[in-house]
Design a protein around this motif. Structure first.
Motif, PDB file in Angstrom:
ATOM      1  N   GLY A   1      23.733  56.671  45.724  1.00 35.03           N
ATOM      2  CA  GLY A   1      25.006  57.179  45.124  1.00 35.03           C
ATOM      3  C   GLY A   1      25.207  57.339  43.835  1.00 35.03           C
ATOM      4  O   GLY A   1      25.616  58.391  43.248  1.00 35.03           O
ATOM      5  N   PHE A   2      24.726  56.206  42.827  1.00 32.69           N
ATOM      6  CA  PHE A   2      24.847  56.441  41.387  1.00 32.69           C
ATOM      7  C   PHE A   2      23.709  57.548  40.830  1.00 32.69           C
ATOM      8  O   PHE A   2      24.003  58.279  39.940  1.00 32.69           O
ATOM      9  N   ALA A   3      22.883  57.524  41.572  1.00 33.75           N
ATOM     10  CA  ALA A   3      21.699  58.799  41.126  1.00 33.75           C
ATOM     11  C   ALA A   3      22.485  59.976  41.612  1.00 33.75           C
ATOM     12  O   ALA A   3      22.056  60.896  40.635  1.00 33.75           O
ATOM     13  N   SER A   4      23.201  60.142  42.690  1.00 36.06           N
ATOM     14  CA  SER A   4      23.655  61.493  42.952  1.00 36.06           C
ATOM     15  C   SER A   4      24.790  61.765  41.870  1.00 36.06           C
ATOM     16  O   SER A   4      24.930  62.993  41.425  1.00 36.06           O
ATOM     17  N   PHE A   5      25.580  60.929  41.674  1.00 34.50           N
ATOM     18  CA  PHE A   5      26.632  60.928  40.541  1.00 34.50           C
ATOM     19  C   PHE A   5      25.780  61.395  39.192  1.00 34.50           C
ATOM     20  O   PHE A   5      26.326  62.375  38.540  1.00 34.50           O
ATOM     21  N   ALA A   6      24.895  60.620  38.744  1.00 32.56           N
ATOM     22  CA  ALA A   6      24.309  60.987  37.535  1.00 32.56           C
ATOM     23  C   ALA A   6      23.589  62.294  37.421  1.00 32.56           C
ATOM     24  O   ALA A   6      23.925  63.188  36.680  1.00 32.56           O
ATOM     25  N   PHE A   7      22.883  62.895  38.481  1.00 32.14           N
ATOM     26  CA  PHE A   7      22.652  64.135  38.512  1.00 32.14           C
ATOM     27  C   PHE A   7      23.778  65.139  38.481  1.00 32.14           C
ATOM     28  O   PHE A   7      23.297  66.156  37.935  1.00 32.14           O
ATOM     29  N   GLY A   8      24.661  64.923  39.102  1.00 29.59           N
ATOM     30  CA  GLY A   8      25.695  65.772  39.188  1.00 29.59           C
ATOM     31  C   GLY A   8      26.258  65.935  37.761  1.00 29.59           C
ATOM     32  O   GLY A   8      26.579  67.104  37.386  1.00 29.59           O
ATOM     33  N   THR A   9      26.487  64.760  36.917  1.00 28.96           N
ATOM     34  CA  THR A   9      27.012  65.114  35.501  1.00 28.96           C
ATOM     35  C   THR A   9      25.900  65.755  34.789  1.00 28.96           C
ATOM     36  O   THR A   9      26.249  66.386  33.747  1.00 28.96           O
ATOM     37  N   TRP A  10      24.585  65.316  35.018  1.00 28.50           N
ATOM     38  CA  TRP A  10      23.623  65.905  34.201  1.00 28.50           C
ATOM     39  C   TRP A  10      23.587  67.642  34.210  1.00 28.50           C
ATOM     40  O   TRP A  10      23.287  68.235  33.219  1.00 28.50           O
ATOM     41  N   LEU A  11      23.781  67.865  35.460  1.00 34.34           N
ATOM     42  CA  LEU A  11      23.771  69.510  35.418  1.00 34.34           C
ATOM     43  C   LEU A  11      24.820  70.122  34.785  1.00 34.34           C
ATOM     44  O   LEU A  11      24.767  71.297  34.525  1.00 34.34           O
ATOM     45  N   ILE A  12      25.958  69.262  34.346  1.00 35.93           N
ATOM     46  CA  ILE A  12      26.846  70.026  33.759  1.00 35.93           C
ATOM     47  C   ILE A  12      26.746  69.950  32.153  1.00 35.93           C
ATOM     48  O   ILE A  12      27.561  70.548  31.321  1.00 35.93           O
ATOM     49  N   THR A  13      25.620  69.413  31.935  1.00 31.90           N
ATOM     50  CA  THR A  13      25.496  69.089  30.201  1.00 31.90           C
ATOM     51  C   THR A  13      25.126  70.428  29.715  1.00 31.90           C
ATOM     52  O   THR A  13      25.386  70.793  28.706  1.00 31.90           O
ATOM     53  N   GLY A  14      24.801  71.509  30.597  1.00 36.20           N
ATOM     54  CA  GLY A  14      24.550  73.065  30.355  1.00 36.20           C
ATOM     55  C   GLY A  14      25.619  73.734  30.195  1.00 36.20           C
ATOM     56  O   GLY A  14      25.632  75.184  30.230  1.00 36.20           O
ATOM     57  N   LEU A  15      26.908  73.347  30.252  1.00 36.08           N
ATOM     58  CA  LEU A  15      28.173  73.688  30.336  1.00 36.08           C
ATOM     59  C   LEU A  15      28.298  74.954  29.232  1.00 36.08           C
ATOM     60  O   LEU A  15      27.872  74.705  27.996  1.00 36.08           O
ATOM     61  N   THR A  16      28.915  76.358  29.693  1.00 36.11           N
ATOM     62  CA  THR A  16      29.237  77.384  28.525  1.00 36.11           C
ATOM     63  C   THR A  16      30.694  77.644  28.882  1.00 36.11           C
ATOM     64  O   THR A  16      31.288  77.134  30.020  1.00 36.11           O
ATOM     65  N   LYS A  17      31.123  78.450  27.931  1.00 37.30           N
ATOM     66  CA  LYS A  17      32.630  78.942  28.309  1.00 37.30           C
ATOM     67  C   LYS A  17      32.837  79.649  29.542  1.00 37.30           C
ATOM     68  O   LYS A  17      34.045  80.065  29.851  1.00 37.30           O
ATOM     69  N   ASP A  18      31.775  80.219  30.106  1.00 37.06           N
ATOM     70  CA  ASP A  18      31.632  81.251  31.200  1.00 37.06           C
ATOM     71  C   ASP A  18      31.698  80.433  32.579  1.00 37.06           C
ATOM     72  O   ASP A  18      31.807  81.279  33.647  1.00 37.06           O
ATOM     73  N   TRP A  19      31.508  79.269  32.528  1.00 32.57           N
ATOM     74  CA  TRP A  19      31.362  78.633  33.997  1.00 32.57           C
ATOM     75  C   TRP A  19      32.539  78.516  34.695  1.00 32.57           C
ATOM     76  O   TRP A  19      33.604  78.296  34.151  1.00 32.57           O
ATOM     77  N   ASP A  20      32.349  78.936  35.944  1.00 30.25           N
ATOM     78  CA  ASP A  20      33.656  78.951  36.915  1.00 30.25           C
ATOM     79  C   ASP A  20      33.180  78.126  38.307  1.00 30.25           C
ATOM     80  O   ASP A  20      32.205  77.461  38.311  1.00 30.25           O
ATOM     81  N   PHE A  21      33.687  78.736  39.269  1.00 30.59           N
ATOM     82  CA  PHE A  21      33.588  78.161  40.539  1.00 30.59           C
ATOM     83  C   PHE A  21      32.333  77.950  41.176  1.00 30.59           C
ATOM     84  O   PHE A  21      31.671  76.565  41.386  1.00 30.59           O
ATOM     85  N   TRP A  22      31.426  78.787  41.061  1.00 25.62           N
ATOM     86  CA  TRP A  22      30.053  78.695  41.511  1.00 25.62           C
ATOM     87  C   TRP A  22      29.079  77.840  40.781  1.00 25.62           C
ATOM     88  O   TRP A  22      28.059  77.090  41.304  1.00 25.62           O
ATOM     89  N   GLU A  23      29.163  77.921  39.510  1.00 25.95           N
ATOM     90  CA  GLU A  23      28.392  77.035  38.480  1.00 25.95           C
ATOM     91  C   GLU A  23      28.709  75.544  38.607  1.00 25.95           C
ATOM     92  O   GLU A  23      28.044  74.797  38.507  1.00 25.95           O
ATOM     93  N   LEU A  24      30.095  75.457  38.923  1.00 28.99           N
ATOM     94  CA  LEU A  24      30.548  74.153  39.206  1.00 28.99           C
ATOM     95  C   LEU A  24      30.300  73.458  40.611  1.00 28.99           C
ATOM     96  O   LEU A  24      30.377  72.486  40.945  1.00 28.99           O
ATOM     97  N   PHE A  25      29.930  74.508  41.363  1.00 33.31           N
ATOM     98  CA  PHE A  25      29.709  74.171  42.971  1.00 33.31           C
ATOM     99  C   PHE A  25      28.742  73.060  43.428  1.00 33.31           C
ATOM    100  O   PHE A  25      29.185  71.957  43.875  1.00 33.31           O
ATOM    101  N   VAL A  26      27.618  73.288  42.872  1.00 29.86           N
ATOM    102  CA  VAL A  26      26.695  72.308  42.973  1.00 29.86           C
ATOM    103  C   VAL A  26      26.884  70.855  42.526  1.00 29.86           C
ATOM    104  O   VAL A  26      26.617  69.764  43.031  1.00 29.86           O
ATOM    105  N   PRO A  27      27.423  70.955  41.277  1.00 31.39           N
ATOM    106  CA  PRO A  27      27.709  69.556  40.407  1.00 31.39           C
ATOM    107  C   PRO A  27      28.846  68.872  41.277  1.00 31.39           C
ATOM    108  O   PRO A  27      28.543  67.586  41.384  1.00 31.39           O
TER     109      PRO A  27
END
Length: 499
Positions: free
Chosen positions: A323-349
């Motif tokens: 569970g915590f590994a899944s949490f960590a992977f989800g938040t790590w994916l968002i560290t590449g965040l840009t101003k253009d991220w919307d529904f589909w970029e946030l879908f997998v995290p």
């Protein structure tokens, strides 16, 4: 009872998505409107640890009937509010009375059902406790978009009446013990109320008001420390303390509560971060934010039966690691965040977040409460739920503080690089000035303002990425702490329906 708990937890997030509409409806200032949330949270956090003593005095049945009935009545009063002052009073009473439902459900589940039934019961409770904050913004967005802000409260009334009546008719497995009222520790209650209330206030208002630069935050911090000393002195020396801290002497309960605290940071922190990003950076309405956030809720709903099956087959520590590994992977994916991220970029995290939450919640509940003897569960359940709420409050305070500090830092760095010596900056400014030519002499000023806003937005996006990176490290650190938990022994048999 689980449905009643769902309403009580949902009510925090359902309102947070639509504070702007309530503010407009009640003609409140931006300083005043935050009290609609703060008053509810302060009152709820006082009631949660108190509920253990009250359900022993009144019995679980009457405790829950009063809590759900009072919560329903206060929901109606909130909907009829005509001023911000009225709303704050009703919200505080709603939080205080409704707060009794949450720990009572946890305590009842671990008292009524024998250990072999827990793989079915625990995921249901875990799902409700985590799903309510996640789908709150979605439901809040829909209600205010389709009807008006009054429906955020009116929606509780029919389910509330149903929960109150059915609890009275169906729940009856323990007797009231009025003798406990004679030994009730009123001084302990006073210390606890001021300690937890001022702590919640400091954590809510501190980041917004620059912490100790604000006189009220400083005064309440001193009050919090003083009453904390008084509270712990009473709890450790009174013959019948208001809450019994001996539950923390159980190593697994202490470990479960510590993990629950961090779960609160993940649960409430991420439920806060996503809407703030989507609102401030993407300019989404509360309905659009709700629709984007719905992904996590759907994943949790689908994962609940899977978590139940896994809890039968896997060591709870292994489940928590997944569970915590899944949490960590989800938040790590968002560290590449840009101003253009919307529904589909946030879908997998969001999928990883929903899956992680559900897989963590079930074993944490079982580790904390599953090995305690039945007579200690009511009190321990209040303390356990308190740790999750305090985790959320501490998490939000830290997240807001880090967001503010990192935004200032990134702003400074970006301003140093966006200057007259940079040809790309000058070219962008000239192009924008050309675009604003219709404004005449104000064109240069408008172009400068646009560039300034772009720099501010980029600084904010970069600070969001920093917070997500910190959360990733936090969840990875939890995996490293798992070997220190003992594998839970079989719990003492819970009382059946005849208890």
């Amino acid at each position: 009872m689980v449905f009643g708990m769902f309403m009580a937890i949902l009510d925090i997030q359902i309102v947070s998505a639509s504070l702007a509409e309530i503010q407009a409806g009640l003609s409140a200032s931006s300083d005043e409107i935050s009290w609609v949330q703060t008053s509810y949270l302060i009152a709820e956090v006082i009631m949660i640890p108190l509920s253990g003593t009250l359900s022993r005095v009144l019995s679980t049945r009457w405790m829950f009937v009063i809590a759900s009935g009072g919560f329903t009545l206060m929901s109606f009063m909130c909907a009829t509010s005509t001023s911000i002052e009225e709303m704050i009073v009703w919200r505080a009473l709603q939080g205080f009375i409704g707060g009794g439902m949450i720990p009572t459900v946890f305590a009842s589940a671990f008292t009524i059902f024998p250990p072999e039934k827990r793989p079915v019961i625990s995921p249901i409770i875990g799902l409700v406790a985590t799903l309510a904050p996640t789908v709150g913004p979605t439901i809040g967005g829909y209600l205010t978009d389709l009807f008006s802000w009054h429906w955020l409260f009116l929606v509780n009334i029919v389910p509330g009446i149903f929960v109150t009546i059915s609890t009275y008719l169906l729940v009856d497995f323990d007797e009231p013990d009025w003798s406990l009222f004679k030994t009730f520790d009123w001084a302990g209650l006073g210390f606890m109320a001021v300690f937890l209330g001022s702590l919640e206030f400091v954590l809510e208002e501190g980041p917004i008001n620059d912490w100790f630069q604000d006189e009220l935050v400083l005064i309440l911090t001193v009050t919090c420390v003083a009453t904390a000393i008084g509270f712990f002195y009473r709890v450790l020396t009174a013959k019948y303390p208001i809450v019994d801290l001996r539950a923390f002497s159980d190593r697994n309960f202490m470990a479960g509560s510590a993990f629950s605290f961090v779960m609160g940071i993940g649960l409430y922190g991420l439920t806060y971060l996503y809407p703030v990003y989507l609102g401030r950076v993407r300019g989404y309405s509360s309905l659009q934010i709700g629709e984007t956030m719905f992904v996590s809720g759907a994943c949790m709903f689908l994962m609940a039966p899977v978590a139940g099956i896994l809890s039968r087959k896997l060591d709870p520590r292994v489940m928590m690691a997944i569970g915590f590994a899944s949490f960590a992977f989800g938040t790590w994916l968002i560290t590449g965040l840009t101003k253009d991220w919307d529904f589909w970029e946030l879908f997998v995290p969001q999928i990883f977040r929903g899956v992680g939450l559900m897989i963590c919640m079930v074993p944490i509940n079982n580790i904390a409460l599953g090995t305690l003897p039945p007579e200690r569960i009511k009190n321990a359940s209040g303390l356990y739920n308190l740790t999750r709420n305090l985790g959320g409050a501490v998490g939000l305070a830290l997240i807001n503080t880090i967001l503010n500090d990192r935004t200032d830092l990134h702003l400074q760095r970006l301003r140093e690089s966006v200057n007259w010596a940079r040809s790309s900056a000058v070219e962008t400014l000239n192009t924008m000035t050309m675009g604003f030519q219709s404004l005449g002499s104000d064109a240069g000023q408008a172009a400068l303002k646009t560039i300034s806003n772009m720099v501010r937005r980029e600084a904010l996006v970069m600070s969001f990425a920093d917070v997500f990176l910190l959360l990733t490290f936090l969840f990875l650190a939890l995996i490293l702490a798992l070997p220190f938990i003992r594998k839970p022994r079989a719990a003492p048999a819970g009382g059946g329906g005849g208890h």
